[in-house]
Design an enzyme around this catalytic site. Structure first.
Site, mmCIF file in Angstrom:
data_model
loop_
_atom_site.group_PDB
_atom_site.id
_atom_site.type_symbol
_atom_site.label_atom_id
_atom_site.label_comp_id
_atom_site.label_asym_id
_atom_site.label_seq_id
_atom_site.Cartn_x
_atom_site.Cartn_y
_atom_site.Cartn_z
ATOM 1 N N ASP A 1 38.055 37.600 25.454
ATOM 2 C CA ASP A 1 38.774 36.900 24.395
ATOM 3 C C ASP A 1 38.545 35.400 24.430
ATOM 4 O O ASP A 1 38.993 34.686 23.543
ATOM 5 C CB ASP A 1 40.283 37.171 24.500
ATOM 6 C CG ASP A 1 40.901 36.505 25.728
ATOM 7 O OD1 ASP A 1 40.359 36.692 26.841
ATOM 8 O OD2 ASP A 1 41.916 35.800 25.576
ATOM 9 N N ASP B 1 37.189 41.711 30.478
ATOM 10 C CA ASP B 1 38.158 40.727 30.925
ATOM 11 C C ASP B 1 39.543 41.361 30.823
ATOM 12 O O ASP B 1 39.744 42.321 30.071
ATOM 13 C CB ASP B 1 38.056 39.476 30.053
ATOM 14 C CG ASP B 1 39.075 38.425 30.420
ATOM 15 O OD1 ASP B 1 39.116 38.035 31.597
ATOM 16 O OD2 ASP B 1 39.846 38.016 29.532
ATOM 17 N N ASP C 1 43.309 39.586 31.031
ATOM 18 C CA ASP C 1 44.373 38.963 30.262
ATOM 19 C C ASP C 1 43.889 38.586 28.873
ATOM 20 O O ASP C 1 42.889 37.880 28.719
ATOM 21 C CB ASP C 1 44.899 37.718 30.992
ATOM 22 C CG ASP C 1 46.251 37.283 30.461
ATOM 23 O OD1 ASP C 1 47.204 38.059 30.605
ATOM 24 O OD2 ASP C 1 46.344 36.191 29.886
#
Length: 349
Positions: free
Chosen positions: A221, A24, A26
């Site tokens: 995250d 991922d 961001d």
């Protein structure tokens, strides 16, 4: 009540165990205009160890070349071929359903047009004849086009949504994401779209297909997109703590949102991982003891920050599975900082 999934051990560094890390962006690789601390050197070292990197994003607005350019500007190696977007996954979903040359209403930005054309489909305007419609984030989208699309979807036009993200980080703060539009269209039409982005399977499956991964690892995250997406695709996951997930979210995670591994940052790709030893709701690892007493999570001892998080998660999940309720986070469950040297005593026993 669901029970199950706990952390796993890996005797070797994850970069030596998996062949592709599906990253991922961001909160994992960068945050806005800055690289996440330790990300550039960690990813470079993982590549040197033979791990292939794929950068995956639910953002359908930017073409892969633009995403790769942004990553390179932050000091990390990336090409357009290393990037997989939800727009590409959406185009794959449509191409597998429609004949070559089929017309598709594009209610998104340029990041959607390019993969549609690459898949042999013809993007058209919202008022033109079409066999399907695809929606994606587009800040220039006009309300009259949204109205027309809503009616056409209600009337039966096949609908693919690039993602259902309710928010995205803008320069001026957290802003409404494409998921807000999807929710509006869904409530008006009564139609559920086929979703291409995480946590649905198409984006991860498209990444596996493009990289020819045999043993991929999803790295993210967010529990509700990255980790749940890994579960939906049947692959292992690494949660990094450089983004939105904190202790409150982690202790309340249901089995389908629990990671296989936890690390403070992308340095977790370069090390072996040991799972806590668990007995009832007590978990021990690397000098830490985590337990839930009187429905409150407590952690005592000393050791590395990563081992603290792993022990705390294992204890909290055992309590959640046994009782159906998330443990409270009290004064005796204070996480070490991400750069902690491992010598801090968090609480007395």
């Amino acid at each position: 009540m669901q029970t199950g999934h706990q952390l796993k051990s890996s005797e070797r560094a994850l970069a030596a165990v998996y062949d592709v890390a599906m990253l991922d962006l961001d909160g994992v690789v960068y945050i806005g205009g800055a690289a996440v601390p330790r990300a550039p050197e960690s990813l470079a070292a993982a590549r040197e160890d033979g791990l292939r990197l794929a950068f995956i994003t639910n953002n359908a607005a930017r073409p892969p070349a633009k995403v790769a350019e942004h990553i390179r500007s932050l000091g990390m190696e990336a090409t357009a071929e290393d990037v997989v977007t939800s727009a590409q996954a959406a185009a794959r979903v449509l191409a597998e359903r429609l004949a070559p040359g089929a017309k598709v209403v594009n209610l998104g930005a340029a990041g959607l047009r390019e993969p549609l054309e690459a898949a042999g489909l013809v993007p058209v305007a919202v008022d033109e004849d079409a066999e399907a419609i695809v929606t994606g984030y587009n800040p220039e989208l006009l309300w009259k086009h949204i109205l027309r699309a809503a009616v056409r979807i209600k009337d039966g036009l096949f609908w693919v949504a690039s993602n259902t993200d309710m928010t995205f980080p803008a320069a001026y703060g957290i802003a409404p994401g494409h998921g807000v539009l999807v929710d509006t269209l869904r409530r008006f039409s009564g139609v559920e779209p086929v979703v291409a982005g995480k946590p649905s399977r198409p984006l991860l499956e498209e990444t596996i297909r493009r990289t020819e991964a045999e043993h991929p690892l999803m790295v993210g995250d967010r529990l509700d997109t990255d980790i749940e997406g890994g579960h939906n695709a049947g692959i292992d996951t690494l949660l990094v703590l450089t983004g939105v997930t904190g202790l409150e979210e982690l202790v309340a995670a249901q089995p389908h949102q629990r990671p296989t591994f936890i690390a403070s940052d992308l340095g977790g790709l370069l090390v072996a991982h040991e799972a806590p030893e668990c007995e009832a709701t007590t978990a021990r690892l690397g000098g830490w003891t985590a337990e839930v007493r009187d429905d409150e999570l407590r952690v005592s001892g000393q050791g590395s920050a990563d081992d603290w998080w792993r022990a705390a998660a294992a204890s909290a999940w055992a309590h959640l599975d046994a009782t159906g309720a998330a443990a409270r986070i009290g004064a005796q469950a204070v996480p070490p900082g991400p750069n902690d040297d491992g010598g801090t005593v968090v609480s007395a026993s």
